[in-house]
Design a protein around this motif. Structure first.
Motif, mmCIF file in Angstrom:
data_model
loop_
_atom_site.group_PDB
_atom_site.id
_atom_site.type_symbol
_atom_site.label_atom_id
_atom_site.label_comp_id
_atom_site.label_asym_id
_atom_site.label_seq_id
_atom_site.Cartn_x
_atom_site.Cartn_y
_atom_site.Cartn_z
ATOM 1 N N VAL A 83 -45.955 -25.367 -14.980
ATOM 2 C CA VAL A 83 -46.324 -26.782 -15.138
ATOM 3 C C VAL A 83 -45.505 -27.416 -16.267
ATOM 4 N N ALA A 84 -45.372 -26.719 -17.383
ATOM 5 C CA ALA A 84 -44.584 -27.249 -18.497
ATOM 6 C C ALA A 84 -43.120 -27.456 -18.091
ATOM 7 N N ALA A 85 -42.557 -26.504 -17.358
ATOM 8 C CA ALA A 85 -41.164 -26.631 -16.907
ATOM 9 C C ALA A 85 -41.009 -27.804 -15.953
ATOM 10 N N LEU A 86 -41.966 -27.990 -15.057
ATOM 11 C CA LEU A 86 -41.897 -29.111 -14.112
ATOM 12 C C LEU A 86 -41.982 -30.448 -14.839
ATOM 13 N N VAL A 87 -42.874 -30.556 -15.794
ATOM 14 C CA VAL A 87 -43.021 -31.803 -16.551
ATOM 15 C C VAL A 87 -41.749 -32.097 -17.344
ATOM 16 N N VAL A 88 -41.195 -31.085 -17.994
ATOM 17 C CA VAL A 88 -39.973 -31.276 -18.781
ATOM 18 C C VAL A 88 -38.809 -31.655 -17.867
ATOM 19 N N PHE A 89 -38.718 -31.043 -16.692
ATOM 20 C CA PHE A 89 -37.648 -31.377 -15.744
ATOM 21 C C PHE A 89 -37.731 -32.847 -15.336
ATOM 22 N N VAL A 90 -38.901 -33.282 -14.934
ATOM 23 C CA VAL A 90 -39.066 -34.673 -14.486
ATOM 24 C C VAL A 90 -38.769 -35.639 -15.630
ATOM 25 N N LEU A 91 -39.279 -35.356 -16.824
ATOM 26 C CA LEU A 91 -39.017 -36.235 -17.964
ATOM 27 C C LEU A 91 -37.532 -36.303 -18.294
ATOM 28 N N ARG A 92 -36.842 -35.174 -18.229
ATOM 29 C CA ARG A 92 -35.410 -35.157 -18.538
ATOM 30 C C ARG A 92 -34.618 -35.980 -17.521
ATOM 31 N N VAL A 93 -34.895 -35.785 -16.237
ATOM 32 C CA VAL A 93 -34.162 -36.518 -15.201
ATOM 33 C C VAL A 93 -34.428 -38.017 -15.320
ATOM 34 N N VAL A 94 -35.682 -38.388 -15.498
ATOM 35 C CA VAL A 94 -36.019 -39.816 -15.606
ATOM 36 C C VAL A 94 -35.380 -40.424 -16.852
ATOM 37 N N THR A 95 -35.412 -39.716 -17.966
ATOM 38 C CA THR A 95 -34.828 -40.239 -19.203
ATOM 39 C C THR A 95 -33.323 -40.431 -19.073
ATOM 40 N N VAL A 96 -32.639 -39.451 -18.514
ATOM 41 C CA VAL A 96 -31.178 -39.566 -18.371
ATOM 42 C C VAL A 96 -30.819 -40.709 -17.429
ATOM 43 N N LEU A 97 -31.498 -40.799 -16.300
ATOM 44 C CA LEU A 97 -31.155 -41.845 -15.338
ATOM 45 C C LEU A 97 -31.595 -43.222 -15.816
#
Length: 95
Positions: free
Chosen positions: A56-70
């Protein structure tokens, strides 16, 4: 809004690829950081919970990273602004 140029489409493609790759790397490191104690210390009772928490932590961090970069990419909705003017010593008014 007009059609995008090839350079704008290429920039969007590169930025999306960067967002996904960096998201996977950060998510993998997060998973390892959360699940690492399980590899070092035997925790038979907590292993399932730790794996679920790490996922769950990895999924949340992945989504936050992609959204932040884009989100920081200047091409969502408006055309990409050209770089600095060609005259040395001058800057654009919005810089």
């Amino acid at each position: 809004m007009g059609r995008r140029t090839q350079a704008e489409r290429d920039a969007i493609t590169v930025e999306t690829g960067y967002a996904l790759v960096s998201g996977f790397l950060v998510a993998g490191l997060t998973f390892l950081a959360v699940a690492a104690p399980m590899m070092v210390i035997p925790m038979h009772a907590a292993e399932r919970g730790l794996l679920i928490g790490a996922t769950v932590a990895a999924l949340v961090v992945f989504v936050l990273r992609v959204v932040t970069v884009l989100w920081r990419f200047p091409g969502h909705g408006q055309p990409i602004k050209p770089g600095q003017p060609s005259q040395p010593g001058r800057t654009s008014p919005d810089s």
